[in-house]
Motif scaffolding. Structure first.
Motif, PDB file in Angstrom:
ATOM      1  N   HIS A  10      25.246  82.001  19.238  1.00 35.67           N
ATOM      2  CA  HIS A  10      23.801  81.947  19.478  1.00 35.67           C
ATOM      3  C   HIS A  10      23.515  82.044  20.986  1.00 35.67           C
ATOM      4  N   HIS A  50      14.513  75.589  26.413  1.00 38.16           N
ATOM      5  CA  HIS A  50      13.229  75.282  25.774  1.00 38.16           C
ATOM      6  C   HIS A  50      13.456  74.333  24.615  1.00 38.16           C
ATOM      7  N   ASP A  54      17.234  75.397  17.964  1.00 40.47           N
ATOM      8  CA  ASP A  54      18.419  76.235  18.126  1.00 40.47           C
ATOM      9  C   ASP A  54      18.815  76.415  19.597  1.00 40.47           C
ATOM     10  N   HIS A  55      18.218  75.579  20.482  1.00 36.66           N
ATOM     11  CA  HIS A  55      18.579  75.600  21.912  1.00 36.66           C
ATOM     12  C   HIS A  55      18.793  74.172  22.414  1.00 36.66           C
ATOM     13  N   ASP A 141      15.652  82.644  25.278  1.00 36.05           N
ATOM     14  CA  ASP A 141      14.778  83.305  24.300  1.00 36.05           C
ATOM     15  C   ASP A 141      13.602  83.938  25.027  1.00 36.05           C
ATOM     16  N   HIS A 190      22.219  85.801  20.557  1.00 31.50           N
ATOM     17  CA  HIS A 190      21.075  85.462  19.703  1.00 31.50           C
ATOM     18  C   HIS A 190      20.904  86.481  18.579  1.00 31.50           C
TER      19      HIS A 190
HETATM   20 MN    MN Z   1      16.222  80.780  19.747  1.00 28.07          MN
END
Ligand code: MN
Ligand code: NI
Length: 227
Positions: A10, A50, A54-55, A141, A190
């Motif tokens: 990711h 952020h 998923d971060h 992102d 990603h």
């Molecule tokens: Mn993301």
């Protein structure tokens, strides 16, 4: 000395440099592509781009276990302090800071940043690292934005760019990003973590090779890239 850059899938990387371990966006638990469990990862610094799950990922657990310094924007820092983290360093977009291992500047990113409980997370960011004379841009992102050209003017040795589409730039815009940034190397990220961001990184790499002078480093989760 080479900088060791490990991809955990990711957007998560571990950068090892000057005796420091820098962990970026540690989404490990719940990441089907993560090659190691979160409790196997050591870090001296954790950088969070952020507030999305998923971060932000395992940041709180890893920071509590390792006492790593957490670097993020001011709004996310306030939330981390409420989660019990004490070792935090807020920065904000456009601002750089010199750490013992090198410098990091927060860059703009066109995205959202709400935290898991709905708390306002400020503006999302990317990271521009200045380490051992090298410049590494992790876009995190984002959609495509023309100011990537300004980032490229700094002379980027390695750009890390999302290609997954749906939530971020897709392959076509990521190719345009490479043309704006003109990095020495580019690593696509990603993608393929979830069905909605399925992409063919080899096809993307072929286009980058055809249309730009950047070298593509295709990684599998767990691979180490040496810069
Ligand atoms: Mn993301
Ligand atoms: Ni996001």
């Amino acid at each position: 000395m080479a900088i060791n850059i490990t991809w955990f899938g990711h957007a998560c990387f571990l950068i090892e440099t000057n005796g420091a371990k820098l962990l970026i966006d540690p989404f490990i638990t719940g990441n089907p592509l993560a090659p190691v469990p979160a409790d196997a990862i050591e870090a001296d610094y954790i950088l969070v781009s952020h507030g999305h799950g998923d971060h932000l990922g395992d940041t709180v657990d890893i920071a509590k276990r390792t006492n790593a310094t957490v670097i993020s924007n001011f709004e996310i820092q306030n939330w981390f302090v409420k989660q019990g983290l004490e070792n935090v360093h807020p920065q904000h977009i456009g601002g750089g800071f010199n750490y013992p291992w090198g410098r990091v500047k927060l860059t703009i990113a066109q995205h959202g940043s709400a935290l898991p409980d709905g708390t306002y997370g400020g503006n999302p960011c990317g990271f521009l690292f200045y380490i051992e004379g090298k410049k590494i841009y992790h876009a995190c992102d984002t959609g495509l934005f023309f100011d990537m050209k300004l980032i490229g003017e700094e002379g980027i040795d390695l750009a890390i760019l999302p290609i997954g589409d749906n939530f971020t730039m897709g392959p076509d815009d990521a190719l345009r990003a490479v043309k704006l940034i003109e990095p020495g190397y580019v690593i696509p990220i990603h993608y393929n973590t979830f069905d909605v961001i399925k992409q063919d990184p080899n096809a993307w790499a072929d286009k980058v090779k055809e249309e730009t002078s950047a070298k593509v480093a295709l990684m599998k989760p767990g691979d180490v890239f040496k810069l």
